[in-house]
Design an enzyme around this catalytic site. Structure first.
Site, short mmCIF file in Angstrom:
data_model
loop_
_atom_site.label_atom_id
_atom_site.label_comp_id
_atom_site.label_asym_id
_atom_site.label_seq_id
_atom_site.Cartn_x
_atom_site.Cartn_y
_atom_site.Cartn_z
CD GLU A 94 -2.68 1.43 2.46
OE1 GLU A 94 -3.67 2.19 2.40
OE2 GLU A 94 -2.34 0.83 3.50
CE LYS A 140 -2.64 25.66 -8.13
NZ LYS A 140 -1.67 26.66 -7.63
CE1 TYR A 176 -7.36 12.34 5.10
CE2 TYR A 176 -5.79 10.58 4.74
CZ TYR A 176 -6.06 11.88 5.08
OH TYR A 176 -5.03 12.73 5.41
CG ASP A 223 -12.11 12.26 -1.73
OD1 ASP A 223 -10.93 11.86 -1.83
OD2 ASP A 223 -12.40 13.45 -1.51
CG ASP A 257 -1.79 15.70 -2.98
OD1 ASP A 257 -2.62 16.25 -3.72
OD2 ASP A 257 -0.99 16.33 -2.27
#
Length: 211
Positions: free
Chosen positions: A44, A122, A193, A154, A118
């Site tokens: 992971e 951009k 999360y 998500d 993450d």
């Protein structure tokens, strides 16, 4: 998510040598020898506090799991989870997932998990996304011939980006879910999360890419 700095975190972490491996010690390591058993190896990236990977290790005792995490104070929590559960098929590297090819031999990983990475929203930062084709080519080198990547996020735009990158990089796709928690998918192990986002009513996107 902000994490409280812990003085001496590195020393405390590496004191648990049966679970934690320093980045330089992970280079070229014989993982079968480390675990004392030759089993399929799953990794992971960005394991955080270890809820997901320790859950997987509990469910799959015939698989060896390794979580990679840069933040040592966070990894301490993961080690504590594994120790409290008395797991013997999970370990952690205090290091950078971008160095996977130094940690693992070519063709040695059966599966890679990428959970809530993450999104680097951009466009000029797209190469930093862990599902960018540059990373995918690296993963292909260390995955077995039938290796897999399981991806959850998500972020809808990141998910769309990932599907395109997987396809363009020669991966096939299956079990694509646009709302995981309403899909009836069985066997899902959640991350911290994921539980937080789901509690807010946010959709969780998931897919499996395989060679």
């Amino acid at each position: 998510m902000r994490h409280r700095k812990i003085k001496g975190a590195r020393e405390m972490l590496l004191a648990h040598e049966d679970y934690a491996v320093a980045e330089d010690e992970a280079i070229g390591k014989d993982w079968d020898e480390f675990f004392g058993a030759q089993r399929p190896l799953h990794v992971e990236l960005g394991t955080g506090r270890g809820k997901f990977i320790t859950g997987m290790a509990s469910n799959c005792p015939d698989v060896n799991f390794i979580g990679i995490e840069l933040k040592e104070e966070v990894l301490l929590r993961a080690v504590k989870r594994a120790r409290d559960k008395q797991l013997h098929n999970v370990a952690f590297i205090a290091g950078n997932g971008a160095r996977l090819m130094e940690y693992f031999k070519a063709g040695s990983l059966e599966r890679i998990y990428i959970n809530f990475c993450d999104p680097w929203p951009k466009n000029r930062h797209s190469k930093r996304r862990l599902v960018h084709r540059g990373f995918l080519e690296m993963y292909k080198e260390i995955l077995t011939q039938k290796g897999e990547i399981h991806f959850k996020t998500d972020n809808e735009k990141l998910f769309e980006f990932a599907l395109n990158e997987f396809s363009d990089s020669g991966f096939r796709l299956r079990n694509i879910s646009l709302d995981l928690h309403s899909s009836g998918f069985e066997g899902n192990v959640t991350t911290e999360y994921e539980e937080r986002f789901a509690a807010l009513g946010m959709k969780i996107y998931r897919c499996e890419a395989y060679l």
